[in-house]
Design a protein around this motif. Sequence first.
Motif, PDB file in Angstrom:
ATOM      1  N   MET A   1       0.852  -1.179   0.000  1.00  0.00           N
ATOM      2  CA  MET A   1       0.000   0.000   0.000  1.00  0.00           C
ATOM      3  C   MET A   1       0.893   1.235   0.000  1.00  0.00           C
ATOM      4  N   ALA A   2       0.651   2.149  -0.941  1.00  0.00           N
ATOM      5  CA  ALA A   2       1.403   3.394  -1.027  1.00  0.00           C
ATOM      6  C   ALA A   2       0.760   4.424  -0.106  1.00  0.00           C
ATOM      7  N   VAL A   3       1.542   4.925   0.840  1.00  0.00           N
ATOM      8  CA  VAL A   3       1.024   5.864   1.830  1.00  0.00           C
ATOM      9  C   VAL A   3       1.551   7.258   1.532  1.00  0.00           C
ATOM     10  N   LYS A   4       0.637   8.248   1.608  1.00  0.00           N
ATOM     11  CA  LYS A   4       0.990   9.644   1.364  1.00  0.00           C
ATOM     12  C   LYS A   4       0.679  10.472   2.607  1.00  0.00           C
ATOM     13  N   ILE A   5       1.478  11.518   2.777  1.00  0.00           N
ATOM     14  CA  ILE A   5       1.171  12.536   3.790  1.00  0.00           C
ATOM     15  C   ILE A   5       0.668  13.722   2.990  1.00  0.00           C
ATOM     16  N   ARG A   6      -0.578  14.082   3.171  1.00  0.00           N
ATOM     17  CA  ARG A   6      -1.164  15.133   2.346  1.00  0.00           C
ATOM     18  C   ARG A   6      -2.161  15.962   3.135  1.00  0.00           C
ATOM     19  N   LEU A   7      -2.706  16.986   2.463  1.00  0.00           N
ATOM     20  CA  LEU A   7      -3.659  17.889   3.097  1.00  0.00           C
ATOM     21  C   LEU A   7      -5.084  17.448   2.811  1.00  0.00           C
ATOM     22  N   MET A   8      -5.929  17.517   3.832  1.00  0.00           N
ATOM     23  CA  MET A   8      -7.360  17.266   3.697  1.00  0.00           C
ATOM     24  C   MET A   8      -8.049  18.594   3.932  1.00  0.00           C
ATOM     25  N   ARG A   9      -8.793  19.066   2.930  1.00  0.00           N
ATOM     26  CA  ARG A   9      -9.424  20.381   3.047  1.00  0.00           C
ATOM     27  C   ARG A   9     -10.637  20.329   3.961  1.00  0.00           C
ATOM     28  N   MET A  10     -10.710  21.331   4.821  1.00  0.00           N
ATOM     29  CA  MET A  10     -11.839  21.514   5.727  1.00  0.00           C
ATOM     30  C   MET A  10     -12.258  22.983   5.595  1.00  0.00           C
ATOM     31  N   GLY A  11     -13.117  23.443   6.456  1.00  0.00           N
ATOM     32  CA  GLY A  11     -13.465  24.863   6.493  1.00  0.00           C
ATOM     33  C   GLY A  11     -14.606  25.224   5.569  1.00  0.00           C
ATOM     34  N   LYS A  12     -14.710  26.532   5.291  1.00  0.00           N
ATOM     35  CA  LYS A  12     -15.813  27.067   4.505  1.00  0.00           C
ATOM     36  C   LYS A  12     -15.294  27.592   3.168  1.00  0.00           C
ATOM     37  N   ILE A  13     -16.221  28.083   2.365  1.00  0.00           N
ATOM     38  CA  ILE A  13     -15.841  28.705   1.102  1.00  0.00           C
ATOM     39  C   ILE A  13     -15.017  29.948   1.420  1.00  0.00           C
ATOM     40  N   ARG A  14     -13.932  30.129   0.714  1.00  0.00           N
ATOM     41  CA  ARG A  14     -12.984  31.247   0.885  1.00  0.00           C
ATOM     42  C   ARG A  14     -12.374  31.317   2.278  1.00  0.00           C
ATOM     43  N   PRO A  16     -10.235  28.396   3.722  1.00  0.00           N
ATOM     44  CA  PRO A  16      -9.744  27.024   3.784  1.00  0.00           C
ATOM     45  C   PRO A  16      -8.988  26.748   5.074  1.00  0.00           C
ATOM     46  N   GLN A  17      -9.197  25.565   5.580  1.00  0.00           N
ATOM     47  CA  GLN A  17      -8.452  25.057   6.724  1.00  0.00           C
ATOM     48  C   GLN A  17      -8.131  23.616   6.387  1.00  0.00           C
ATOM     49  N   TYR A  18      -6.921  23.207   6.660  1.00  0.00           N
ATOM     50  CA  TYR A  18      -6.485  21.887   6.243  1.00  0.00           C
ATOM     51  C   TYR A  18      -6.049  21.056   7.439  1.00  0.00           C
ATOM     52  N   ARG A  19      -6.237  19.741   7.316  1.00  0.00           N
ATOM     53  CA  ARG A  19      -5.651  18.790   8.245  1.00  0.00           C
ATOM     54  C   ARG A  19      -4.530  18.090   7.499  1.00  0.00           C
ATOM     55  N   ILE A  20      -3.430  17.874   8.160  1.00  0.00           N
ATOM     56  CA  ILE A  20      -2.344  17.106   7.591  1.00  0.00           C
ATOM     57  C   ILE A  20      -2.615  15.663   7.989  1.00  0.00           C
ATOM     58  N   VAL A  21      -2.784  14.791   6.984  1.00  0.00           N
ATOM     59  CA  VAL A  21      -3.204  13.426   7.251  1.00  0.00           C
ATOM     60  C   VAL A  21      -2.281  12.417   6.589  1.00  0.00           C
TER      61      VAL A  21
END
Length: 170
Positions: A1-14, A16-21
């Motif tokens: 399984m190829a694992v990535k560390i990336r951003l998951m977008r959260m928040g509202k329009i205009r 943005p808030q991201y989780r690092i996952v």
Amino acid sequence: MAVKIRLMRMGKIRNPQYRIVIADSRTKRDGRAIEYVGIYQPKHDPSLIEVKSDRVQHWLSVGAQPSEAVQRILELTGDWQQFKGLPAPTKPLLIPAVKARQIAAAEAAAAAAEEPGTTAVEEKPAKKAAPKKAKADDKTKADDKAKVDDKAKAEAAPVESAAETTGEQV
């Protein structure tokens, strides 16, 4: 399984808030994550970056590949340099003003704790409580006064006769 560390977008329009996952590379951007290892909020001034360094180091050591954006974030925090064995970044992260005040207050409290007989307790300024009902009452009083003025003007105006309004001569 190829694992990535990336951003998951959260928040509202205009806003943005991201989780690092940590996620499988085949999952959707906002899909299921294996583990949450931090947050990134670019709209804060300065940008808010919080990373669980020990967990990121673990995942990097077992072969997880960071996305370009996450790699730049890890370079800012110094986690990427630590993983690669490079010297730490020379430019420190900016600390928000609120946090800076909290840090200064904590340092003052620690210094006061060392000195006997003094205390460094910062008093918060008293909040000004403005009664909301008073504003509503003022508005209704102003509306009532306007109605009374309109009635007075209507009564004071001379009543024109029907002949004058139609333009007929008497």
